[in-house]
Design an enzyme around this catalytic site. Structure first.
Site, PDB file in Angstrom:
ATOM      1  N   GLY A   9       0.832  -1.200   0.000  1.00  0.00           N
ATOM      2  CA  GLY A   9       0.000   0.000   0.000  1.00  0.00           C
ATOM      3  C   GLY A   9       0.862   1.244   0.000  1.00  0.00           C
ATOM      4  O   GLY A   9       1.620   1.482   0.934  1.00  0.00           O
ATOM      5  N   ALA A  13      -0.728   5.907   4.824  1.00  0.00           N
ATOM      6  CA  ALA A  13      -0.286   5.064   5.941  1.00  0.00           C
ATOM      7  C   ALA A  13       0.963   4.262   5.587  1.00  0.00           C
ATOM      8  O   ALA A  13       1.931   4.239   6.355  1.00  0.00           O
ATOM      9  CB  ALA A  13      -1.413   4.130   6.372  1.00  0.00           C
ATOM     10  N   CYS A  47      -8.769  12.597   0.233  1.00  0.00           N
ATOM     11  CA  CYS A  47      -9.831  13.509   0.680  1.00  0.00           C
ATOM     12  C   CYS A  47      -9.956  14.720  -0.236  1.00  0.00           C
ATOM     13  O   CYS A  47     -10.964  15.409  -0.218  1.00  0.00           O
ATOM     14  CB  CYS A  47      -9.573  13.969   2.110  1.00  0.00           C
ATOM     15  SG  CYS A  47      -9.664  12.632   3.306  1.00  0.00           S
ATOM     16  N   THR A 117      -3.217  -1.213   3.158  1.00  0.00           N
ATOM     17  CA  THR A 117      -3.944  -1.066   1.898  1.00  0.00           C
ATOM     18  C   THR A 117      -5.151  -0.155   1.997  1.00  0.00           C
ATOM     19  O   THR A 117      -5.733   0.198   0.980  1.00  0.00           O
ATOM     20  CB  THR A 117      -4.416  -2.436   1.388  1.00  0.00           C
ATOM     21  OG1 THR A 117      -5.271  -3.020   2.365  1.00  0.00           O
ATOM     22  CG2 THR A 117      -3.233  -3.339   1.098  1.00  0.00           C
ATOM     23  N   GLY A 118      -5.543   0.224   3.203  1.00  0.00           N
ATOM     24  CA  GLY A 118      -6.716   1.077   3.341  1.00  0.00           C
ATOM     25  C   GLY A 118      -7.993   0.271   3.204  1.00  0.00           C
ATOM     26  O   GLY A 118      -7.975  -0.950   3.101  1.00  0.00           O
ATOM     27  N   ALA A 119      -9.080   0.972   3.198  1.00  0.00           N
ATOM     28  CA  ALA A 119     -10.402   0.342   3.125  1.00  0.00           C
ATOM     29  C   ALA A 119     -10.852   0.233   1.676  1.00  0.00           C
ATOM     30  O   ALA A 119     -10.349   0.929   0.798  1.00  0.00           O
ATOM     31  CB  ALA A 119     -11.412   1.158   3.918  1.00  0.00           C
ATOM     32  N   GLU A 186     -27.799   8.248   2.721  1.00  0.00           N
ATOM     33  CA  GLU A 186     -26.996   7.854   3.885  1.00  0.00           C
ATOM     34  C   GLU A 186     -27.806   6.910   4.759  1.00  0.00           C
ATOM     35  O   GLU A 186     -28.982   7.167   5.034  1.00  0.00           O
ATOM     36  CB  GLU A 186     -26.591   9.102   4.693  1.00  0.00           C
ATOM     37  CG  GLU A 186     -25.980   8.830   6.032  1.00  0.00           C
ATOM     38  CD  GLU A 186     -24.759   7.914   5.989  1.00  0.00           C
ATOM     39  OE1 GLU A 186     -24.687   7.000   6.837  1.00  0.00           O
ATOM     40  OE2 GLU A 186     -23.906   8.087   5.099  1.00  0.00           O
TER      41      GLU A 186
END
Length: 191
Positions: A9, A13, A47, A117-119, A186
């Site tokens: 990844g 991170a 983001c 790897t994150g989500a 949502e």
């Protein structure tokens, strides 16, 4: 023989962990660091993708903090972009990766393994097929695909954003700025 750290990844991170390891052990002959990244980019602001989509950020490169060349030249960290790790063999202490551009398989041993790897976004069953106009907003490649789709003719006029977290709300605003009528969905009681 140098120790080897493998990082799976190449976003925030993973590359932060690699950079921190390099700062703690500056002797490049003492620690080899190799990062595998499935996509084309490292250390970018996911983001910020809605701001790029809206046009507030004009160029994708404004969202990139450090590119693979910088990691190699300044930090002694080898980054292999477009390499997807497909397996981890803990007994042999190696990762197996697929070269997405050149084909073939790469095996790399490790002393230390960082899995960052994150989500992955949850996709409904119907969106797993090849459905036009359905996008995740996780990587810069996702942002580029969305922008390309928004700029095609005839231009889309409506959008549904699923998820009212920060990125979902910001993406809804970005699409409104591009002139689309947007509905935000949502699951929780409030975004």
């Amino acid at each position: 023989m140098a120790e080897r750290m493998i990082v799976i990844g190449g976003d925030a991170a993973g590359m932060s962990a690699a950079s921190q390891a390099r700062r703690r052990r500056r002797d490049r002959s003492d620690l080899e660091i190799v990062a595998f990244e499935r996509g084309n980019f490292t250390s970018y602001s996911a983001c910020g993708i809605p701001y790029w989509v809206s046009g507030l950020v004009e160029d994708r490169d404004e969202l990139i903090s450090r590119d693979p060349r910088t990691f190699r030249d300044e930090f002694g960290i080898e980054v292999r972009t477009r390499h997807e790790v497909t397996a981890i063999d803990l007994d042999r202490r190696e990762v197996i990766a697929r070269d997405l551009d050149g084909g073939g398989e790469v095996r790399a041993g490790f002393d230390t393994l960082v899995y960052a790897t994150g989500a992955s976004p949850v996709q409904p069953e119907w969106a797993r097929d090849d459905v036009s106009g359905v996008f995740g907003v996780q990587t810069l490649d996702d942002g580029a695909a969305l922008i390309g789709w928004l700029e095609r003719e005839p231009r889309p006029r409506h959008a549904v954003v699923v998820g009212g977290g920060y990125v979902g709300v910001e993406m809804a605003e970005a699409l409104v700025q591009r002139g689309l009528k947007v509905q935000l969905v949502e699951q929780a009681d409030q975004p």
